[in-house]
Motif scaffolding. Structure first.
Motif, PDB file in Angstrom:
ATOM      1  N   ARG A  63       0.832  -1.203   0.000  1.00 31.62           N
ATOM      2  CA  ARG A  63       0.000   0.000   0.000  1.00 31.62           C
ATOM      3  C   ARG A  63       0.863   1.248   0.000  1.00 31.62           C
ATOM      4  O   ARG A  63       0.559   2.237  -0.672  1.00 31.62           O
ATOM      5  CB  ARG A  63      -0.932  -0.006   1.203  1.00 31.62           C
ATOM      6  CG  ARG A  63      -2.015  -1.068   1.138  1.00 31.62           C
ATOM      7  CD  ARG A  63      -3.013  -0.942   2.268  1.00 31.62           C
ATOM      8  NE  ARG A  63      -3.763   0.304   2.186  1.00 31.62           N
ATOM      9  CZ  ARG A  63      -4.753   0.625   3.003  1.00 31.62           C
ATOM     10  NH1 ARG A  63      -5.100  -0.206   3.969  1.00 31.62           N
ATOM     11  NH2 ARG A  63      -5.404   1.755   2.861  1.00 31.62           N
ATOM     12  N   LYS A 241      -8.283   0.974  -7.292  1.00 31.97           N
ATOM     13  CA  LYS A 241      -8.411   1.833  -6.113  1.00 31.97           C
ATOM     14  C   LYS A 241      -9.239   1.147  -5.025  1.00 31.97           C
ATOM     15  O   LYS A 241      -8.879   1.170  -3.841  1.00 31.97           O
ATOM     16  CB  LYS A 241      -9.064   3.163  -6.502  1.00 31.97           C
ATOM     17  CG  LYS A 241      -9.150   4.172  -5.376  1.00 31.97           C
ATOM     18  CD  LYS A 241      -9.746   5.482  -5.862  1.00 31.97           C
ATOM     19  CE  LYS A 241      -9.843   6.498  -4.722  1.00 31.97           C
ATOM     20  NZ  LYS A 241     -10.445   7.778  -5.199  1.00 31.97           N
ATOM     21  N   TYR A 242     -10.326   0.506  -5.426  1.00 35.61           N
ATOM     22  CA  TYR A 242     -11.219  -0.096  -4.433  1.00 35.61           C
ATOM     23  C   TYR A 242     -10.578  -1.285  -3.725  1.00 35.61           C
ATOM     24  O   TYR A 242     -10.670  -1.405  -2.499  1.00 35.61           O
ATOM     25  CB  TYR A 242     -12.532  -0.532  -5.082  1.00 35.61           C
ATOM     26  CG  TYR A 242     -13.403  -1.318  -4.121  1.00 35.61           C
ATOM     27  CD1 TYR A 242     -14.000  -0.690  -3.029  1.00 35.61           C
ATOM     28  CD2 TYR A 242     -13.577  -2.693  -4.271  1.00 35.61           C
ATOM     29  CE1 TYR A 242     -14.765  -1.415  -2.120  1.00 35.61           C
ATOM     30  CE2 TYR A 242     -14.340  -3.415  -3.367  1.00 35.61           C
ATOM     31  CZ  TYR A 242     -14.922  -2.764  -2.294  1.00 35.61           C
ATOM     32  OH  TYR A 242     -15.660  -3.481  -1.383  1.00 35.61           O
ATOM     33  N   GLU A 245      -8.231  -0.310  -0.958  1.00 36.23           N
ATOM     34  CA  GLU A 245      -8.858   0.244   0.244  1.00 36.23           C
ATOM     35  C   GLU A 245      -9.684  -0.802   0.990  1.00 36.23           C
ATOM     36  O   GLU A 245      -9.940  -0.667   2.189  1.00 36.23           O
ATOM     37  CB  GLU A 245      -9.743   1.447  -0.104  1.00 36.23           C
ATOM     38  CG  GLU A 245     -11.055   1.097  -0.780  1.00 36.23           C
ATOM     39  CD  GLU A 245     -11.920   2.313  -1.102  1.00 36.23           C
ATOM     40  OE1 GLU A 245     -13.140   2.239  -0.872  1.00 36.23           O
ATOM     41  OE2 GLU A 245     -11.376   3.319  -1.590  1.00 36.23           O
ATOM     42  N   ALA A 246     -10.085  -1.873   0.297  1.00 37.02           N
ATOM     43  CA  ALA A 246     -10.979  -2.862   0.905  1.00 37.02           C
ATOM     44  C   ALA A 246     -10.258  -4.104   1.425  1.00 37.02           C
ATOM     45  O   ALA A 246     -10.899  -4.974   2.028  1.00 37.02           O
ATOM     46  CB  ALA A 246     -12.043  -3.289  -0.105  1.00 37.02           C
ATOM     47  N   GLN A 271     -19.899  -1.672   3.601  1.00 40.74           N
ATOM     48  CA  GLN A 271     -18.619  -1.079   3.204  1.00 40.74           C
ATOM     49  C   GLN A 271     -18.664  -0.635   1.747  1.00 40.74           C
ATOM     50  O   GLN A 271     -18.192   0.456   1.398  1.00 40.74           O
ATOM     51  CB  GLN A 271     -17.490  -2.095   3.430  1.00 40.74           C
ATOM     52  CG  GLN A 271     -16.071  -1.545   3.292  1.00 40.74           C
ATOM     53  CD  GLN A 271     -15.570  -1.533   1.862  1.00 40.74           C
ATOM     54  OE1 GLN A 271     -16.064  -2.269   1.005  1.00 40.74           O
ATOM     55  NE2 GLN A 271     -14.600  -0.685   1.585  1.00 40.74           N
ATOM     56  N   SER A 275     -18.440   3.241  -0.115  1.00 40.82           N
ATOM     57  CA  SER A 275     -17.218   3.440  -0.887  1.00 40.82           C
ATOM     58  C   SER A 275     -17.508   4.170  -2.203  1.00 40.82           C
ATOM     59  O   SER A 275     -18.247   3.667  -3.049  1.00 40.82           O
ATOM     60  CB  SER A 275     -16.542   2.097  -1.187  1.00 40.82           C
ATOM     61  OG  SER A 275     -15.475   2.257  -2.089  1.00 40.82           O
ATOM     62  N   SER A 277     -15.243   4.745  -4.556  1.00 45.09           N
ATOM     63  CA  SER A 277     -14.561   4.040  -5.643  1.00 45.09           C
ATOM     64  C   SER A 277     -15.363   2.828  -6.108  1.00 45.09           C
ATOM     65  O   SER A 277     -15.393   2.514  -7.299  1.00 45.09           O
ATOM     66  CB  SER A 277     -13.155   3.613  -5.209  1.00 45.09           C
ATOM     67  OG  SER A 277     -13.209   2.778  -4.070  1.00 45.09           O
TER      68      SER A 277
END
Length: 415
Positions: A63, A241-242, A245-246, A271, A275, A277
């Motif tokens: 990340r 991107k998703y 973050e997930a 979630q 979100s 994204s």
């Protein structure tokens, strides 16, 4: 003695809480035990060169270096024929091997290809979201003996594709398409003006693929809107991107009890709902679905279908001839199949062209040699064809291409 409604509800919640606690502890214990066994099996395999986080393993580093993750992975594994990485403490899906030895790569991708397969969508958030995007196309469908269908879906697509992607079938159409789109690209580039060639190359490859794969005359090079191309790019960007973050929330949610746990449980649905994204991703998927349905319907109803040479028409004719896909599933099957070939050919080609021109722009001596070779073999701006650009006729150009692929591979990692 009859219990009141509130007392019955309280007792039910207490029972649920106890069962939920047992499930959470049991799931966590099973995952930790699996991780322990996997780490023990790999104890003699060297770890990739990174500093693992006590909880997240390599996930934190990936990340932190998200925008240069391929460089990070290369530096972490260079010189190691095989190395291991770990991830979130309790998730066995994040324990992985990175293979760089050519013989080992041959073992996985050729000698024992049927023994290994892709992970199912239930394996993790990456596979789950990837499946939402690419469906059951050739790049997401499991193959080999471990697949639920023993790889029948993958084999069918591979068989049909091998019959279509022959030199005789594709040479003439591809040459005319690529040359025509190059002229379009040249027409919008003003001499002496600074331009972002990567943007032009992405438009160039999408316009070419829309014609070769769908029989559609797209012209994003000259500013024409392309709903399919826009949706494809948005889905790709928001997907990356998703999933980053997930990653951690999804792993936590997999520990939760029913109906909150799992990748499709209430917790992950909440979630995704929150979100931005993921909303962009789903909106793009919806547009891809609708555009695919429209394009497939137009192709299916085209009276000239028997004579069309685009990939969609060829697949449609082959599927109908074999009768291997029910009519109710035909649109989804073709949507997934062709979309997988788009992701295989569009971005990879555009990135290779962009890096090639970067090399030309930063090495004027190479640019001069390539230019001299082209001027000699194609005098007076003669249009190129397959024979003209063959390696035996233009060795310098081919050397540039292969060196570009060596230094800047468009797919540096194959999972």
């Amino acid at each position: 003695m009859m219990l009141s409604r509130s007392a019955m509800l309280g007792r039910g919640l207490m029972i649920y809480a106890k069962l939920a606690m047992v499930q959470v502890i049991g799931t966590l214990a099973w995952k930790l035990w699996t991780c322990f066994r996997m780490r023990r099996m790999l104890k003699d395999v060297p770890r990739s060169r990174y500093t693992p986080h006590w909880l997240l393993g390599s996930v934190k580093a990936q990340r932190d270096f998200a925008k240069s993750r391929h460089h990070w992975r290369n530096e972490a594994t260079i010189g190691l024929p095989v190395s291991k990485t770990t991830g979130i403490l309790w998730d066995p899906a994040f324990i992985s091997l990175t293979i760089r030895d050519p013989e080992l790569i041959k073992h996985y991708l050729q000698d024992k290809f049927d023994v290994y397969s892709k992970a199912e969508p239930s394996n993790g958030i990456i596979e789950y979201t990837f499946g939402e995007w690419l469906g059951r196309g050739i790049f997401s469908a499991p193959h080999g003996v471990g697949a639920a269908d023993a790889g029948d879906n993958w084999l069918r697509q591979r068989k049909i594709a091998s019959q279509i992607f022959t030199r005789a079938n594709m040479t003439a159409t591809m040459t005319d398409t690529f040359v025509d789109r190059v002229h379009r690209m040249i027409s919008v580039i003003k001499p002496g003006e600074k331009v972002d060639m990567q943007v032009h190359f992405f438009n160039y490859t999408m316009d070419s693929i829309m014609h070769l794969f769908f029989g559609v005359d797209a012209d994003s090079l000259r500013g024409q809107s392309n709903a399919y191309g826009t949706a494809f790019d948005t889905a790709h960007r928001s997907f990356m991107k998703y999933v980053m973050e997930a990653l951690f929330p999804a792993n936590l949610c997999q520990l939760l009890p029913f109906p909150f746990g799992g990748l499709n449980g209430l917790a992950m649905r909440w979630q995704r709902y929150r979100s931005q994204s993921y909303k962009e991703f789903r909106d793009a998927i919806a547009l891809l679905d609708s555009e695919s349905a429209r394009i497939v319907a137009e192709c299916n109803n085209d009276p000239n279908l028997p004579d069309r040479q685009d990939l969609l028409a060829r697949f449609l004719r082959a599927v109908k001839a074999e009768g291997c896909v029910p009519d109710a599933q035909l649109t989804t099957y073709l949507r997934d199949t062709v979309l997988n070939f788009v992701i295989a050919g569009r971005d990879t080609t555009a990135c290779t062209l962009a890096w090639m021109f970067y090399i030309l722009g930063t090495h004027p001596e190479i640019q001069q040699r390539v230019q001299e070779e082209i001027d000699e073999k194609l005098p007076n701006l003669k249009e190129p064809d397959w024979k003209a650009v063959a390696s035996t006729n233009m060795p310098v150009l081919h050397a540039l291409l292969y060196e570009t692929l060596r230094l800047y591979p468009p797919v540096p990692l194959d999972n």
